[in-house]
Motif scaffolding. Sequence first.
Motif, PDB file in Angstrom:
ATOM      1  N   LEU A  58       0.832  -1.193   0.000  1.00  0.00           N
ATOM      2  CA  LEU A  58       0.000   0.000   0.000  1.00  0.00           C
ATOM      3  C   LEU A  58       0.870   1.249   0.000  1.00  0.00           C
ATOM      4  O   LEU A  58       1.941   1.280   0.596  1.00  0.00           O
ATOM      5  CB  LEU A  58      -0.898   0.020   1.241  1.00  0.00           C
ATOM      6  CG  LEU A  58      -1.936  -1.097   1.365  1.00  0.00           C
ATOM      7  CD1 LEU A  58      -2.601  -1.030   2.733  1.00  0.00           C
ATOM      8  CD2 LEU A  58      -2.968  -0.991   0.258  1.00  0.00           C
ATOM      9  N   TYR A  78      -9.733   2.379  -1.214  1.00  0.00           N
ATOM     10  CA  TYR A  78      -9.970   2.369   0.234  1.00  0.00           C
ATOM     11  C   TYR A  78     -10.647   1.072   0.671  1.00  0.00           C
ATOM     12  O   TYR A  78     -10.225   0.414   1.631  1.00  0.00           O
ATOM     13  CB  TYR A  78     -10.857   3.553   0.632  1.00  0.00           C
ATOM     14  CG  TYR A  78     -10.128   4.857   0.832  1.00  0.00           C
ATOM     15  CD1 TYR A  78      -9.124   4.975   1.786  1.00  0.00           C
ATOM     16  CD2 TYR A  78     -10.462   5.981   0.082  1.00  0.00           C
ATOM     17  CE1 TYR A  78      -8.464   6.178   1.978  1.00  0.00           C
ATOM     18  CE2 TYR A  78      -9.812   7.189   0.270  1.00  0.00           C
ATOM     19  CZ  TYR A  78      -8.812   7.282   1.222  1.00  0.00           C
ATOM     20  OH  TYR A  78      -8.161   8.475   1.405  1.00  0.00           O
ATOM     21  N   ALA A  81      -8.406  -2.036   0.330  1.00  0.00           N
ATOM     22  CA  ALA A  81      -7.390  -2.085   1.383  1.00  0.00           C
ATOM     23  C   ALA A  81      -8.012  -2.464   2.718  1.00  0.00           C
ATOM     24  O   ALA A  81      -7.416  -3.193   3.514  1.00  0.00           O
ATOM     25  CB  ALA A  81      -6.685  -0.734   1.492  1.00  0.00           C
ATOM     26  N   PHE A  82      -9.227  -1.986   2.963  1.00  0.00           N
ATOM     27  CA  PHE A  82      -9.878  -2.243   4.249  1.00  0.00           C
ATOM     28  C   PHE A  82     -10.329  -3.697   4.374  1.00  0.00           C
ATOM     29  O   PHE A  82     -10.081  -4.353   5.387  1.00  0.00           O
ATOM     30  CB  PHE A  82     -11.079  -1.308   4.417  1.00  0.00           C
ATOM     31  CG  PHE A  82     -11.761  -1.433   5.754  1.00  0.00           C
ATOM     32  CD1 PHE A  82     -11.290  -0.730   6.849  1.00  0.00           C
ATOM     33  CD2 PHE A  82     -12.853  -2.263   5.922  1.00  0.00           C
ATOM     34  CE1 PHE A  82     -11.901  -0.849   8.093  1.00  0.00           C
ATOM     35  CE2 PHE A  82     -13.472  -2.395   7.155  1.00  0.00           C
ATOM     36  CZ  PHE A  82     -12.994  -1.679   8.239  1.00  0.00           C
ATOM     37  N   GLY A  84      -9.627  -6.333   2.154  1.00  0.00           N
ATOM     38  CA  GLY A  84      -8.715  -7.364   1.685  1.00  0.00           C
ATOM     39  C   GLY A  84      -9.461  -8.462   0.950  1.00  0.00           C
ATOM     40  O   GLY A  84     -10.287  -8.203   0.066  1.00  0.00           O
ATOM     41  N   ASP A 175      -6.678   5.632  12.327  1.00  0.00           N
ATOM     42  CA  ASP A 175      -6.445   5.230  10.948  1.00  0.00           C
ATOM     43  C   ASP A 175      -7.529   4.250  10.532  1.00  0.00           C
ATOM     44  O   ASP A 175      -7.844   3.313  11.268  1.00  0.00           O
ATOM     45  CB  ASP A 175      -5.060   4.579  10.841  1.00  0.00           C
ATOM     46  CG  ASP A 175      -4.724   4.170   9.423  1.00  0.00           C
ATOM     47  OD1 ASP A 175      -5.038   3.023   9.054  1.00  0.00           O
ATOM     48  OD2 ASP A 175      -4.147   4.983   8.692  1.00  0.00           O
ATOM     49  N   LEU A 177      -7.623   1.855   8.310  1.00  0.00           N
ATOM     50  CA  LEU A 177      -7.206   0.463   8.158  1.00  0.00           C
ATOM     51  C   LEU A 177      -6.953  -0.198   9.505  1.00  0.00           C
ATOM     52  O   LEU A 177      -7.201  -1.383   9.681  1.00  0.00           O
ATOM     53  CB  LEU A 177      -5.946   0.382   7.296  1.00  0.00           C
ATOM     54  CG  LEU A 177      -6.049   0.945   5.882  1.00  0.00           C
ATOM     55  CD1 LEU A 177      -4.783   0.631   5.103  1.00  0.00           C
ATOM     56  CD2 LEU A 177      -7.263   0.394   5.151  1.00  0.00           C
ATOM     57  N   ARG A 178      -6.453   0.565  10.452  1.00  0.00           N
ATOM     58  CA  ARG A 178      -6.125  -0.012  11.756  1.00  0.00           C
ATOM     59  C   ARG A 178      -7.320   0.018  12.700  1.00  0.00           C
ATOM     60  O   ARG A 178      -7.615  -0.969  13.376  1.00  0.00           O
ATOM     61  CB  ARG A 178      -4.960   0.763  12.385  1.00  0.00           C
ATOM     62  CG  ARG A 178      -4.876   0.637  13.890  1.00  0.00           C
ATOM     63  CD  ARG A 178      -3.735   1.425  14.465  1.00  0.00           C
ATOM     64  NE  ARG A 178      -2.497   0.715  14.262  1.00  0.00           N
ATOM     65  CZ  ARG A 178      -2.096  -0.303  15.020  1.00  0.00           C
ATOM     66  NH1 ARG A 178      -2.850  -0.733  15.999  1.00  0.00           N
ATOM     67  NH2 ARG A 178      -0.963  -0.899  14.798  1.00  0.00           N
ATOM     68  N   GLU A 181     -13.986   2.035  10.896  1.00  0.00           N
ATOM     69  CA  GLU A 181     -14.766   3.186  10.442  1.00  0.00           C
ATOM     70  C   GLU A 181     -15.140   4.148  11.555  1.00  0.00           C
ATOM     71  O   GLU A 181     -15.710   5.218  11.298  1.00  0.00           O
ATOM     72  CB  GLU A 181     -16.028   2.714   9.715  1.00  0.00           C
ATOM     73  CG  GLU A 181     -16.955   1.840  10.546  1.00  0.00           C
ATOM     74  CD  GLU A 181     -16.639   0.362  10.420  1.00  0.00           C
ATOM     75  OE1 GLU A 181     -17.591  -0.439  10.348  1.00  0.00           O
ATOM     76  OE2 GLU A 181     -15.444   0.013  10.395  1.00  0.00           O
ATOM     77  N   TYR A 453       0.442  -0.490  10.795  1.00  0.00           N
ATOM     78  CA  TYR A 453      -0.865  -0.080  10.286  1.00  0.00           C
ATOM     79  C   TYR A 453      -1.661  -1.232   9.682  1.00  0.00           C
ATOM     80  O   TYR A 453      -2.807  -1.054   9.276  1.00  0.00           O
ATOM     81  CB  TYR A 453      -0.710   1.031   9.244  1.00  0.00           C
ATOM     82  CG  TYR A 453       0.319   0.745   8.176  1.00  0.00           C
ATOM     83  CD1 TYR A 453       0.032  -0.073   7.105  1.00  0.00           C
ATOM     84  CD2 TYR A 453       1.590   1.297   8.255  1.00  0.00           C
ATOM     85  CE1 TYR A 453       0.978  -0.347   6.129  1.00  0.00           C
ATOM     86  CE2 TYR A 453       2.548   1.041   7.290  1.00  0.00           C
ATOM     87  CZ  TYR A 453       2.234   0.223   6.230  1.00  0.00           C
ATOM     88  OH  TYR A 453       3.182  -0.049   5.270  1.00  0.00           O
ATOM     89  N   GLY A 454      -1.098  -2.415   9.589  1.00  0.00           N
ATOM     90  CA  GLY A 454      -1.805  -3.550   8.996  1.00  0.00           C
ATOM     91  C   GLY A 454      -1.915  -4.712   9.960  1.00  0.00           C
ATOM     92  O   GLY A 454      -1.521  -4.636  11.130  1.00  0.00           O
ATOM     93  N   LYS A 455      -2.447  -5.800   9.463  1.00  0.00           N
ATOM     94  CA  LYS A 455      -2.620  -6.987  10.295  1.00  0.00           C
ATOM     95  C   LYS A 455      -1.304  -7.730  10.494  1.00  0.00           C
ATOM     96  O   LYS A 455      -1.113  -8.396  11.500  1.00  0.00           O
ATOM     97  CB  LYS A 455      -3.651  -7.920   9.648  1.00  0.00           C
ATOM     98  CG  LYS A 455      -5.051  -7.323   9.545  1.00  0.00           C
ATOM     99  CD  LYS A 455      -6.012  -8.284   8.853  1.00  0.00           C
ATOM    100  CE  LYS A 455      -7.397  -7.674   8.718  1.00  0.00           C
ATOM    101  NZ  LYS A 455      -8.342  -8.589   8.010  1.00  0.00           N
TER     102      LYS A 455
END
Length: 581
Positions: A58, A78, A81-82, A84, A175, A177-178, A181, A453-455
Amino acid sequence: AAMGRASGKPAQFNKSRGAGGGCGVTLRAEDAERVDPDDFEAYCSELFQYLQTVENRLFSEGLHTLGAPPSRDHLVQYLSAFFGEDLPEAAVNAVADAGSGGVPAVRAKLDAMFRSASATSPFEAPLSAEQRAALDAKLERAVDIRALLQRNTEELDAVLRALAGEYVRPEAGGDLLRDGEGVLPTGRNIHALDPYRMPSAAARARGAEVATQILQAHADANNGALPETVAVNLWGLDAIKTKGESVGIVLELVGARPVTEGTGRVARFELVPLEELGRPRIDVLCNMSGIFRDSFQNVVELLDDLFQRAAAADEPPEMNFVRKHSSAMQAKGLENSGARLFSNPAGDYGSMVNERVGQGSWENGDELGDTWASRNAYSYGRGGERGRARPEVLQSLLGTCDRVVQEVDSVEYGLTDIQEYYANTGALRRAAETAQKASGRSGGVGCSIVEAYGKDTKPKELEEVLRLEYRSKLLNPRWAEAMVAQGSGGAYEVSQRMTAMVGWGATTGFAEDWVWQQSAETYALDPEMASKLRKANPQAYSNVLKRMLEAAGRGMWNADPSIINRLQELYAEIDDQLEGV
């Protein structure tokens, strides 16, 4: 491709650099018969995996325009990315194309899409009630996120209300992604977290997972040996966004856990018994940003209390590196040998390394490491420990440091995007390498980068992340075109990344010709791109050329003389323009 070849033997692929390496030898057609088939197959497999990593990485495309809702394509990006793999590509596109419609409209779009393709809609396949409910829940969530993102237009309204001294609705920052919403819509008076509940349970768990992986990776690369001291950067905004993951990393390394009151507030950090920990306690040098130091005084005091108790614990030195190093400092007559939290002088901020790089006022990387050390030799903790100068304690810790850890909390700004990373992480590593040599130790200082910021919490080595970032952003035509399209601001961002590239070379010795070569081809030697940069922001364009010439002059780039001559011509032209000649 990174390859090596020994005379008289089949060509061997350079496994020490791997597919992600930046330099190597080009394989010629006449060399094909000399390549071992098994090596070639293994390398192709590694290369394929690396290309997938680059492709799926990303990055922030351009700059955000205040008050502008995302375009259809940006909505797709968006949502993709959210969610996947949890939401099929067709469903994501249908949500973006359904306007303001809900799940029924999305289903209709999908049905039309599959009918036009003479295929069967996935929703017409037999689904159990449970599967249909789960699918509807995902679609409903995607529709809600779409609606929230489209409310970016409220940003300008909020700015005007704030300027008029009117009420702006508060909302938790974070954020998408982290944190999900809940951080939307934008245009709110954002707040952070309760510092007395840091780290959160989730941050503690993720931090522990990261620390465990860091120790395992270090042991794998060092014949099973664990690091005695790890330097962890504690940054304020990083701690706010992750709710204290970096603190969780520190706790796991030392072998400690939070003890909370009935209200959920953290009362202290207790040491985990060695029998339960199952390994030595790792000593930790905490390098705090000014924002962390000033915003989380309670956490600073709790950590200081933890380190002092670890230093005094009745445990074998070989199982407690905090005690081992503290005892060695006491033997030298150093005061407060349990000090582990260092930052700038009270009320002051920054390492000043980026200022020196920006001005070009440095001769070698050791100078920048010394600058970092002199600016971060101030200890913080309980009682009167409010910025006490303890350079000897800092140098002693740096001399035992085997690894540096840095979290990256946002996909929008990574290691290569801003000056603070090399000015702190890079310079800290350089200072540790210098101190390590002075103490007679060898082995080098590793650097683990955690993209929080990701899994995926798997740490990566610094050089690997730098290569990934350069390939996916600075040298990515899509990123370059989007940034330059932003006009003056975009040109400035390109310019800043060139300065940062010099900074990484200065502090860590990262100097790979392909990065500078492709940067020159993209931003200076391409007439169309160079013209856009020059017109949008002449000063930024001048800095781009200046940094390329500086890199070549300082030995970071073995450029062809003809390229240097052309860059000098371009620099002279823009210099004349800026001087009004």
